[in-house]
Design a protein around this motif. Structure first.
Motif, PDB file in Angstrom:
ATOM      1  N   LYS A 134       0.845  -1.194   0.000  1.00  0.00           N
ATOM      2  CA  LYS A 134       0.000   0.000   0.000  1.00  0.00           C
ATOM      3  C   LYS A 134       0.885   1.251   0.000  1.00  0.00           C
ATOM      4  O   LYS A 134       1.920   1.288   0.659  1.00  0.00           O
ATOM      5  CB  LYS A 134      -0.902   0.031   1.237  1.00  0.00           C
ATOM      6  CG  LYS A 134      -1.868  -1.139   1.350  1.00  0.00           C
ATOM      7  CD  LYS A 134      -3.017  -0.994   0.389  1.00  0.00           C
ATOM      8  CE  LYS A 134      -4.055  -2.108   0.629  1.00  0.00           C
ATOM      9  NZ  LYS A 134      -5.152  -2.057  -0.336  1.00  0.00           N
ATOM     10  N   CYS A 135       0.433   2.279  -0.715  1.00  0.00           N
ATOM     11  CA  CYS A 135       1.208   3.517  -0.752  1.00  0.00           C
ATOM     12  C   CYS A 135       0.961   4.333   0.521  1.00  0.00           C
ATOM     13  O   CYS A 135       0.043   4.045   1.294  1.00  0.00           O
ATOM     14  CB  CYS A 135       0.847   4.344  -1.979  1.00  0.00           C
ATOM     15  SG  CYS A 135      -0.837   4.983  -1.941  1.00  0.00           S
ATOM     16  N   CYS A 136       1.787   5.373   0.720  1.00  0.00           N
ATOM     17  CA  CYS A 136       1.692   6.190   1.937  1.00  0.00           C
ATOM     18  C   CYS A 136       0.326   6.853   2.074  1.00  0.00           C
ATOM     19  O   CYS A 136      -0.177   7.030   3.180  1.00  0.00           O
ATOM     20  CB  CYS A 136       2.777   7.262   1.927  1.00  0.00           C
ATOM     21  SG  CYS A 136       4.456   6.593   1.955  1.00  0.00           S
ATOM     22  N   ASN A 137      -0.281   7.238   0.950  1.00  0.00           N
ATOM     23  CA  ASN A 137      -1.576   7.917   0.999  1.00  0.00           C
ATOM     24  C   ASN A 137      -2.667   7.030   1.587  1.00  0.00           C
ATOM     25  O   ASN A 137      -3.665   7.524   2.092  1.00  0.00           O
ATOM     26  CB  ASN A 137      -1.993   8.377  -0.401  1.00  0.00           C
ATOM     27  CG  ASN A 137      -1.158   9.554  -0.877  1.00  0.00           C
ATOM     28  OD1 ASN A 137      -0.611  10.292  -0.060  1.00  0.00           O
ATOM     29  ND2 ASN A 137      -1.050   9.717  -2.185  1.00  0.00           N
TER      30      ASN A 137
ATOM     31  N   ILE B 289      -6.078   7.613   4.253  1.00  0.00           N
ATOM     32  CA  ILE B 289      -7.450   7.147   4.015  1.00  0.00           C
ATOM     33  C   ILE B 289      -7.942   6.342   5.219  1.00  0.00           C
ATOM     34  O   ILE B 289      -9.060   6.528   5.701  1.00  0.00           O
ATOM     35  CB  ILE B 289      -7.521   6.296   2.723  1.00  0.00           C
ATOM     36  CG1 ILE B 289      -7.220   7.179   1.501  1.00  0.00           C
ATOM     37  CG2 ILE B 289      -8.887   5.632   2.585  1.00  0.00           C
ATOM     38  CD1 ILE B 289      -7.059   6.413   0.214  1.00  0.00           C
ATOM     39  N   TYR B 290      -7.067   5.459   5.714  1.00  0.00           N
ATOM     40  CA  TYR B 290      -7.420   4.646   6.877  1.00  0.00           C
ATOM     41  C   TYR B 290      -7.642   5.530   8.107  1.00  0.00           C
ATOM     42  O   TYR B 290      -8.550   5.299   8.907  1.00  0.00           O
ATOM     43  CB  TYR B 290      -6.308   3.639   7.182  1.00  0.00           C
ATOM     44  CG  TYR B 290      -6.270   2.441   6.252  1.00  0.00           C
ATOM     45  CD1 TYR B 290      -7.393   2.049   5.524  1.00  0.00           C
ATOM     46  CD2 TYR B 290      -5.106   1.683   6.113  1.00  0.00           C
ATOM     47  CE1 TYR B 290      -7.345   0.949   4.685  1.00  0.00           C
ATOM     48  CE2 TYR B 290      -5.053   0.577   5.277  1.00  0.00           C
ATOM     49  CZ  TYR B 290      -6.183   0.222   4.563  1.00  0.00           C
ATOM     50  OH  TYR B 290      -6.138  -0.875   3.734  1.00  0.00           O
ATOM     51  N   LEU B 291      -6.786   6.545   8.279  1.00  0.00           N
ATOM     52  CA  LEU B 291      -6.907   7.435   9.427  1.00  0.00           C
ATOM     53  C   LEU B 291      -8.228   8.194   9.409  1.00  0.00           C
ATOM     54  O   LEU B 291      -8.901   8.330  10.432  1.00  0.00           O
ATOM     55  CB  LEU B 291      -5.734   8.418   9.468  1.00  0.00           C
ATOM     56  CG  LEU B 291      -4.382   7.836   9.883  1.00  0.00           C
ATOM     57  CD1 LEU B 291      -3.272   8.862   9.674  1.00  0.00           C
ATOM     58  CD2 LEU B 291      -4.398   7.382  11.344  1.00  0.00           C
ATOM     59  N   LYS B 292      -8.604   8.692   8.228  1.00  0.00           N
ATOM     60  CA  LYS B 292      -9.878   9.409   8.093  1.00  0.00           C
ATOM     61  C   LYS B 292     -11.044   8.489   8.434  1.00  0.00           C
ATOM     62  O   LYS B 292     -11.993   8.886   9.106  1.00  0.00           O
ATOM     63  CB  LYS B 292     -10.032   9.961   6.674  1.00  0.00           C
ATOM     64  CG  LYS B 292      -9.142  11.158   6.377  1.00  0.00           C
ATOM     65  CD  LYS B 292      -9.340  11.655   4.951  1.00  0.00           C
ATOM     66  CE  LYS B 292      -8.465  12.872   4.674  1.00  0.00           C
ATOM     67  NZ  LYS B 292      -8.605  13.337   3.270  1.00  0.00           N
TER      68      LYS B 292
END
Length: 257
Positions: free
Chosen positions: A73-76, A80-83
């Motif tokens: 998975k990329c850093c971005n 997304i998971y945090l949001k």
């Protein structure tokens, strides 16, 4: 930092169990090296992974999400998971606030009852809004009347507020009458704030007619004017030791004009 750290040192310093570390290895989150008698050691890179893994767990990430972030998975994706986690946490916080409000309300009602089966009081009630649901049921003096309110599938987050014509109900010779879920649209129906005569009862739904009669006497004795719409809510259940059964606590109320 040492080039390699033993599993024993990690368990002491990171407050983890040997079983947890071995499980992380089994599912491929970290890798260990073995030396001599099978002692397990972890490189700096694996220790950094483990620290990162713990940070993610403390933020509520699942192991499946962590596996993705430690994989391809990329850093971005972390953002997304945090949001998503913030949204889930907000839902949980709101639910716990709602739950506390209901618990406090239930405690207050139980204290008001004391040893009585019905408690009448004039209370200030806040403005309330509802969503549209079309449903109506006949209520009559029958021990099984609770079934018409679908209480066998009752969800604690789905309180029902029913309304009826107070004078029309009381004018009937029999105690059979109809209560309808008060019509409202898209949350725009408003039950106005103000003073209400409130009757809490542990006699269940099949005793509402008797409760309405007591409300009528209360209003007439005090010469109180009132609006003609009476409402009933199913609040919660309680185990009655005297009757050896679970009974439904209801709240009937009518606005004083």
């Amino acid at each position: 930092m040492k080039e390699y750290i033993s599993i024993r040192d990690i368990v002491k310093s990171m407050d983890l169990t040997t079983r947890t570390l071995r499980y992380y290895e089994e599912i491929g989150l970290i890798k260990a090296s073995q030396e001599g008698r099978g002692n397990r050691f972890y490189s700096k890179e694996e220790i950094n992974k483990l620290i990162y893994l713990n940070e993610l767990k403390n933020r509520g990430f699942s192991l499946k999400e962590i596996e993705g972030l430690l994989g391809n998975k990329c850093c971005n994706q972390k953002n997304i998971y945090l949001k998503s986690r913030v949204e889930e946490n907000e839902k949980t916080i709101n639910y716990l606030k709602w739950q506390n409000e209901k618990i406090e309300e239930e405690m207050d009602i139980i204290e008001k009852f004391g040893l009585e089966n019905i408690f009448l009081n004039i209370e200030e009630m806040p403005l309330r809004r509802y969503f549209t649901v079309k449903e109506s049921n006949k209520i009559y003096n029958d021990p099984d009347v609770e079934s018409v309110w679908n209480l066998e599938n009752y969800d604690i987050m789905d309180e029902k507020t029913y309304g009826g014509d107070f004078e029309k109900i009381l004018s009937k010779e029999s105690d059979e009458y109809t209560l309808e879920l008060y019509p409202h649209k898209n949350g725009d129906f408003i039950l106005p704030e103000g003073k209400y005569l409130v009757a809490y009862s542990r006699d269940g739904l099949n005793k509402q007619f008797e409760i309405f009669k007591k409300m009528e006497i209360f209003l007439k004795e005090r010469e109180l004017k009132y609006e003609n719409r009476v409402y009933v809510e199913n609040k919660f259940r309680i185990f009655c030791k005297r009757e050896r059964k679970v009974v439904l606590i209801t709240k009937a109320f009518i606005k004083i004009s």
